[in-house]
Design an enzyme around this catalytic site. Structure first.
Site, PDB file in Angstrom:
ATOM      1  N   GLY A  11       0.821  -1.213   0.000  1.00 55.92           N
ATOM      2  CA  GLY A  11       0.000   0.000   0.000  1.00 55.92           C
ATOM      3  C   GLY A  11       0.846   1.249   0.000  1.00 55.92           C
ATOM      4  N   PHE A  15       1.836   9.627   3.598  1.00 50.96           N
ATOM      5  CA  PHE A  15       3.180  10.195   3.622  1.00 50.96           C
ATOM      6  C   PHE A  15       4.240   9.257   3.059  1.00 50.96           C
ATOM      7  CE2 PHE A  15       1.050  11.964   7.512  1.00 50.96           C
ATOM      8  CZ  PHE A  15       0.714  13.162   6.918  1.00 50.96           C
ATOM      9  N   GLY A  16       3.882   8.100   2.530  1.00 49.54           N
ATOM     10  CA  GLY A  16       4.903   7.206   1.990  1.00 49.54           C
ATOM     11  C   GLY A  16       4.336   5.860   1.615  1.00 49.54           C
ATOM     12  N   VAL A  18       4.241   1.466   1.999  1.00 49.70           N
ATOM     13  CA  VAL A  18       4.178   0.441   3.039  1.00 49.70           C
ATOM     14  C   VAL A  18       4.616  -0.876   2.418  1.00 49.70           C
ATOM     15  CG1 VAL A  18       2.736  -0.722   4.740  1.00 49.70           C
ATOM     16  CG2 VAL A  18       2.288   1.666   4.172  1.00 49.70           C
ATOM     17  N   ASP A 124      -8.170  10.831  11.722  1.00 48.31           N
ATOM     18  CA  ASP A 124      -8.281  10.166  10.413  1.00 48.31           C
ATOM     19  C   ASP A 124      -8.787   8.738  10.594  1.00 48.31           C
ATOM     20  OD1 ASP A 124      -8.210   9.943   7.686  1.00 48.31           O
ATOM     21  OD2 ASP A 124      -6.067   9.510   7.562  1.00 48.31           O
TER      22      ASP A 124
END
Length: 627
Positions: A11, A15-16, A18, A124
């Protein structure tokens, strides 16, 4: 990264990326989250700090973190069940059971309570940040990239953060918010579990914000319990003060009974022990969740030791049954313990059976979807057709044509106005009328209509009436072989005696100017005909009896040029008569005329018979008296 073996990318977060990795030393799977420090340095550090503080069964476990090449790597627990959004999509319209929904909801609420007790806002909460483990039975809260720590429970945050579908009204209205904004997002997740769709949906962000600010959602299915149906509207109240807190939610009777099943057995025993020593010990907020692995076994061994001690004392006579306040208490405790142990074993067996059943069901469902995909691929290959395009490289297409084509396409993509819609309807009606006309023409062009078209073509090729004076009768008389004789009784009453025999009589000239056609042309269709030689005499034509009276009335009328002009359509009669019929009638009239002249030569008294009505017709012919 040298201590880990990267398997695949599972995924991409906010912010980045996985990664699914495997620890080389322990040979266990884990998740590594990669964050770029140049973009989100503060957020990444904040997430590491918060995850290190979180120790709860319903929160993703934090292992370690390290920096490498300007990037931060966070090593976390791997949840083999994926996220909750993927689980909802795999349902394909099949609703979850209420027990499953409430079980997940209680676990998520417990994890959220652990966060709120430490004055942390997640900001979130969504189905993509809730992960499932142990064959989908345990739900864990993760992704603390947007979380924030408040200094006070009454402090409010003002930063706009989160996913649009899960934003609360106070964030959309740019107002300060607190932990109640996570309750709104939790209600969105619960609504998705009950309906398999978002509570607020729109293609436009502005319309989505308006729907969120109104706070109106469609009710869930009536098959669910009333407690669940009444809970969802409470979570979607527009005012944050009217929404319940996580603590008040977990105190609901229908949710409180599920807490024991949601927690691990060691957690339950630890909670019982902590409540027993609550009065004597000051337990920190994190101590109630820290569970020693030997607590349950210790309690069991302590109980067995007490039972064994009582049994030995009875056998040795050191403790007679009369001393005990309740003689059968030991037996009751032993039977109760055996019963609870048996129930626990049965519960574990049933749980294992349920897990195997769900696992087999998931395999069957996955196999079914794979088979359907293969069938669709085969059908797509069979139905696939090849389309060939021929492009002429010799002919150059001008840019103006391409611009005009693009403009035409843009017009089709544009929204129709009211005037365009009216024109489109008129054009559509016209096309339908043309289609009906074409269908009627095709029906007429069938084998049954061939004779009809032949008649129409023949009618078009027939000779029509001309606009000028008719010359048909005059032409027939010009072509006929006719001899003329003088009448024996002129108008003045004198008898003309012919010299010689009848054969020596005066004949008609063979010249063209002496014919009635030439005379008619020279006289411009006047009422009298003049011969080239001799006097002009009017000869009355012979008519039938029924037309004699009309002729007698019309004899005194002279024919003018105006009467020879073509009349109107009302004056024309019997246009369908052919030339053959006219020719036959003219020949019959000429034969009668010839027969009348022969009778006049043979019998001098034939003039009287000629005056009788209906016998003979008088014709104006030029004659010449014999001297």
């Amino acid at each position: 990264m040298d201590n880990f073996h990267l398997i695949k990318i599972i995924g991409e977060g906010t912010f980045g990326k996985v990664y699914l990795a495997k620890d080389k030393s322990e040979s266990s799977h884990c998740v590594i989250k990669e964050i770029s420090l140049t973009k989100e340095k503060e957020a990444s550090k904040n997430e590491v700090i918060l995850l290190a503080r979180m120790e709860h069964p319903n929160i993703v476990t934090f292992f370690s973190s390290f920096q490498e090449n300007g990037r931060l790597f966070i090593v976390m627990e791997y949840c083999d069940g994926g996220d909750l959004m993927q689980r909802i999509q795999r349902q394909r319209g099949v609703m979850f059971s209420e027990d499953q929904i409430l079980c997940w909801f209680v676990q998520i609420s417990l994890g959220l309570k652990h966060i709120h007790d430490r004055k942390i806002l997640h900001r979130d909460i969504k189905s993509q940040n809730i992960f499932l483990s142990k064959n989908g039975m345990v739900a864990k809260l993760g992704d603390f990239g947007t979380a924030r720590t408040l200094n006070d429970s009454m402090e409010l945050a003002q930063t706009c953060a989160g996913t649009p579908y899960y934003l609360s009204p106070e964030i959309c209205q740019n107002r300060p918010y607190n932990n109640k904004t996570d309750i709104w997002s939790l209600g969105c997740v619960l609504y998705e579990l009950c309906t398999l769709k978002h509570p607020f949906e729109s293609n436009n962000f502005h319309h989505l914000v308006l729907k969120i600010c109104q706070g109106r959602v469609a009710p869930i299915s009536p098959h669910f319990s009333r407690d669940l149906q009444s809970l969802i509207p409470q979570l979607f109240r527009v005012s944050p003060q009217d929404r319940p807190s996580v603590t008040s939610l977990l105190k609901r009777p229908f949710l409180e009974t599920l807490i024991a099943r949601s927690l691990y057995p060691e957690v339950c025993s630890r909670r019982i022990q902590s409540h027993a020593h609550m009065e004597n010990m000051a337990i920190g907020p994190t101590a109630c969740w820290r569970v020693s692995p030997w607590s349950a076994a210790y309690l069991q061994r302590k109980f067995e030791a007490q039972q064994y001690k009582l049994k030995v004392e009875r056998q040795l006579g050191l403790r007679p049954s009369s001393v005990e306040p309740h003689p059968n208490e030991g037996e009751k405790l032993q039977s109760h313990w055996e019963e609870t142990k048996f129930q626990e074993l049965q519960y574990r067996k049933n749980k294992m059976k349920d897990q195997e059943y769900w696992k087999q069901l998931e395999e069957i469902r996955q196999q079914y979807h794979n088979d359907m995909k293969e069938i669709k691929k085969k059908m797509g290959r069979e139905l696939k057709r090849v389309v060939k395009f021929e492009i002429s490289l010799d002919k150059c297409i001008s840019e103006e044509d391409t611009v005009q084509e693009n403009e035409a396409v843009d017009k089709l993509n544009a929204t129709l106005s009211f005037e365009d819609g009216t024109k489109f309807q008129e054009h559509r009606c016209k096309e339908e009328h043309e289609d009906y006309t074409d269908r009627a023409f095709e029906e007429l062009c069938g084998p049954e209509a061939e004779g009809f078209f032949q008649d129409v073509i023949a009618a078009e090729n027939r000779r029509q009436w001309d606009a000028g004076a008719p010359h048909t009768l005059l032409r027939i008389m010009a072509m006929a072989d006719v001899t003329s004789t003088c009448p024996t009784m002129p108008d003045d009453g004198q008898v003309i005696v012919m010299e010689g025999s009848v054969e020596n009589g005066k004949q008609w000239w063979l010249d063209v100017p002496g014919t009635p056609c030439a005379l008619a042309a020279e006289c411009a269709c006047s009422g009298s005909l003049s011969a080239s030689k001799g006097e002009t005499v009017m000869i009355k034509p012979q008519l039938p009896k029924e037309d004699q009276e009309k002729v007698e009335i019309a004899t005194g009328i002279m024919v003018d040029d105006e009467q020879l002009e073509p009349g109107s359509d009302e004056d024309d009669i019997k246009f369908e008569e052919s030339e053959d019929e006219l020719r036959s009638e003219i020949i019959e009239s000429l034969e009668k005329l010839a027969a009348s002249t022969e009778e006049a030569e043979q019998a001098p008294s034939s003039s009287k018979n000629a005056e009788e009505p209906g016998e003979k017709e008088k014709t104006n012919l030029p004659v010449k008296k014999l001297q």
